[in-house]
Design a protein around this motif. Structure first.
Motif, PDB file in Angstrom:
ATOM      1  N   ILE A 118       0.850  -1.204   0.000  1.00  0.00           N
ATOM      2  CA  ILE A 118       0.000   0.000   0.000  1.00  0.00           C
ATOM      3  C   ILE A 118       0.884   1.252   0.000  1.00  0.00           C
ATOM      4  N   ALA A 119       1.962   1.204   0.795  1.00  0.00           N
ATOM      5  CA  ALA A 119       2.867   2.356   0.837  1.00  0.00           C
ATOM      6  C   ALA A 119       3.488   2.592  -0.541  1.00  0.00           C
ATOM      7  N   LEU A 120       3.914   1.527  -1.212  1.00  0.00           N
ATOM      8  CA  LEU A 120       4.541   1.684  -2.530  1.00  0.00           C
ATOM      9  C   LEU A 120       3.524   2.144  -3.584  1.00  0.00           C
ATOM     10  N   ALA A 121       2.275   1.679  -3.447  1.00  0.00           N
ATOM     11  CA  ALA A 121       1.239   2.094  -4.404  1.00  0.00           C
ATOM     12  C   ALA A 121       0.994   3.596  -4.261  1.00  0.00           C
ATOM     13  N   GLY A 122       1.091   4.095  -3.034  1.00  0.00           N
ATOM     14  CA  GLY A 122       0.914   5.539  -2.809  1.00  0.00           C
ATOM     15  C   GLY A 122      -0.539   5.974  -2.888  1.00  0.00           C
ATOM     16  N   VAL A 123      -1.460   5.006  -2.888  1.00  0.00           N
ATOM     17  CA  VAL A 123      -2.897   5.314  -2.870  1.00  0.00           C
ATOM     18  C   VAL A 123      -3.569   4.392  -1.852  1.00  0.00           C
ATOM     19  N   PRO A 124      -4.724   4.820  -1.295  1.00  0.00           N
ATOM     20  CA  PRO A 124      -5.451   3.881  -0.425  1.00  0.00           C
ATOM     21  C   PRO A 124      -5.973   2.727  -1.269  1.00  0.00           C
ATOM     22  N   VAL A 125      -5.975   1.542  -0.701  1.00  0.00           N
ATOM     23  CA  VAL A 125      -6.327   0.351  -1.477  1.00  0.00           C
ATOM     24  C   VAL A 125      -7.625  -0.277  -0.945  1.00  0.00           C
ATOM     25  N   ALA A 126      -8.662  -0.229  -1.785  1.00  0.00           N
ATOM     26  CA  ALA A 126      -9.929  -0.881  -1.427  1.00  0.00           C
ATOM     27  C   ALA A 126      -9.726  -2.371  -1.562  1.00  0.00           C
ATOM     28  N   ALA A 127     -10.072  -3.128  -0.526  1.00  0.00           N
ATOM     29  CA  ALA A 127      -9.771  -4.559  -0.596  1.00  0.00           C
ATOM     30  C   ALA A 127     -10.742  -5.398   0.220  1.00  0.00           C
ATOM     31  N   PRO A 128     -11.755  -5.977  -0.430  1.00  0.00           N
ATOM     32  CA  PRO A 128     -12.549  -7.004   0.245  1.00  0.00           C
ATOM     33  C   PRO A 128     -11.811  -8.328   0.162  1.00  0.00           C
ATOM     34  N   SER A 129     -12.351  -9.373   0.774  1.00  0.00           N
ATOM     35  CA  SER A 129     -11.676 -10.664   0.695  1.00  0.00           C
ATOM     36  C   SER A 129     -11.624 -11.138  -0.757  1.00  0.00           C
ATOM     37  N   ALA A 130     -10.542 -11.848  -1.087  1.00  0.00           N
ATOM     38  CA  ALA A 130     -10.270 -12.190  -2.490  1.00  0.00           C
ATOM     39  C   ALA A 130     -10.946 -13.496  -2.912  1.00  0.00           C
ATOM     40  N   ASN A 131     -12.243 -13.577  -2.681  1.00  0.00           N
ATOM     41  CA  ASN A 131     -13.010 -14.751  -3.074  1.00  0.00           C
ATOM     42  C   ASN A 131     -14.235 -14.287  -3.855  1.00  0.00           C
ATOM     43  N   THR A 132     -14.859 -15.189  -4.613  1.00  0.00           N
ATOM     44  CA  THR A 132     -16.126 -14.795  -5.227  1.00  0.00           C
ATOM     45  C   THR A 132     -17.168 -14.692  -4.112  1.00  0.00           C
ATOM     46  N   SER A 133     -18.119 -13.782  -4.306  1.00  0.00           N
ATOM     47  CA  SER A 133     -19.093 -13.471  -3.260  1.00  0.00           C
ATOM     48  C   SER A 133     -19.801 -14.732  -2.761  1.00  0.00           C
ATOM     49  N   GLY A 134     -19.945 -14.828  -1.435  1.00  0.00           N
ATOM     50  CA  GLY A 134     -20.648 -15.971  -0.857  1.00  0.00           C
ATOM     51  C   GLY A 134     -19.743 -17.145  -0.516  1.00  0.00           C
ATOM     52  N   ARG A 135     -18.502 -17.159  -1.052  1.00  0.00           N
ATOM     53  CA  ARG A 135     -17.561 -18.255  -0.782  1.00  0.00           C
ATOM     54  C   ARG A 135     -16.700 -17.886   0.439  1.00  0.00           C
ATOM     55  N   PRO A 136     -16.049 -18.877   1.066  1.00  0.00           N
ATOM     56  CA  PRO A 136     -15.245 -18.551   2.249  1.00  0.00           C
ATOM     57  C   PRO A 136     -14.082 -17.623   1.891  1.00  0.00           C
ATOM     58  N   SER A 137     -13.672 -16.815   2.867  1.00  0.00           N
ATOM     59  CA  SER A 137     -12.558 -15.900   2.642  1.00  0.00           C
ATOM     60  C   SER A 137     -11.264 -16.687   2.554  1.00  0.00           C
TER      61      SER A 137
END
Ligand code: AMP
Ligand code: MG
Length: 258
Positions: A135-154
């Motif tokens: 995030i620091a290297l990106a230099g922007v705030p990072v929107a991040a939900p869990s990286a699964n398809t909706s409804g599946r376990p995180s």
């Protein structure tokens, strides 16, 4: 789309070169999955509405379910909010970096595409060193939900993310298995009495120790009445639905309680 995979060799000694390409992808509006201390997140530039929309598409996430913006430093909050309430400052000091998300009144810099149309924004500073450095290297705030398809376990490993997201996102950063496996606690600090909107890794007791009075959103306590609306819109959707049969074993009378 081809999904690149980058392995962090030693998470105790991260080299910036391992994360520079991912940071660039984020800055330019692409999607990168990365480890946080709770679960693997699916990141996009939180200030870029089109990038945020890609998260919803990749996950199949309902567009009224807002995203959490992740920052690398408490100072990065200023630009995203109208003001920081006193209770917010106390919680930042006590629990950041860590698995605590706070709801603030949003500044115009944050697009409605990130907040699901709300005038508030959810923000958290993760403690995971890979997440923090990325995030620091990106230099922007990072929107991040869990990286699964909706409804599946995180997902708690890069392989889980791969199984669910291969071909739909630009890159997966493999930082090994993540520790907590439970999502962040969400506290609304924009109201007079801070209110828990989603239980998580930081408990009610921990919050009360810092703030004194803390409420819990009644909509998350029991079966929801038709007129009840959870303040965290995502709480009305199905969570943790593994593709497996579940057997609940009830203890015989007089057993199983201590
Ligand atoms: P996830 O990142 O998928 O674990 O979910 C994010 C959670 O944060 C969802 O339950 C959202 O409804 C909640 N959330 C995000 N932004 C806000 C906000 N501005 N107000 C209330 N809840 C929010
Ligand atoms: Mg989730």
């Amino acid at each position: 789309m081809e999904t690149k995979r980058v392995k962090i060799e030693d998470t105790a000694r991260i080299h910036d070169r391992e994360l520079l390409e991912a940071a660039e992808i984020l800055r330019e509006g692409g999607l990168v999955a990365f480890p946080t201390e709770t679960v693997y997140g699916l990141g996009a530039n939180a200030l870029d509405e089109a990038a945020a929309r890609k998260i919803y598409e990749a996950k199949g996430r309902p567009s009224d379910n807002p995203l959490i913006a992740h920052v690398a430093d408490p100072e990065d909050v200023e630009a995203l909010v109208e003001y920081i309430p006193e209770n917010g400052r106390k919680l930042m000091e006590a629990f950041w970096p860590g698995p605590l998300t706070m709801i603030f009144p949003k500044s115009p810099a944050v697009p409605y595409g990130t907040t699901g149309g709300l005038d508030t924004v959810a923000i958290r500073m993760p403690s995971d060193p890979v997440a923090n450095r990325l995030i620091a290297l990106a230099g922007v705030p990072v929107a991040a939900p869990s990286a699964n398809t909706s409804g599946r376990p995180s997902p708690t490993t890069a392989d889980h993310v791969w199984q669910d997201m291969n071909g739909r996102i630009d890159m997966i950063i493999d930082g090994g298995p993540v520790g907590i496996g439970v999502e962040s606690t969400i506290v609304d600090v924009s109201c007079r009495i801070p209110t828990v909107l989603r239980p998580g890794a930081i408990t009610m007791e921990m919050l009360r120790e810092v703030l004194g009075e803390v409420k819990i959103d009644p909509a998350i306590l029991g079966p929801m009445g038709a007129d009840m609306k959870p303040k965290a819109p995502g709480m009305k959707y199905k969570h943790y639905a593994p593709k497996a049969e579940l057997t609940l074993v009830e203890p015989a009378e007089g057993q199983g309680e201590d």
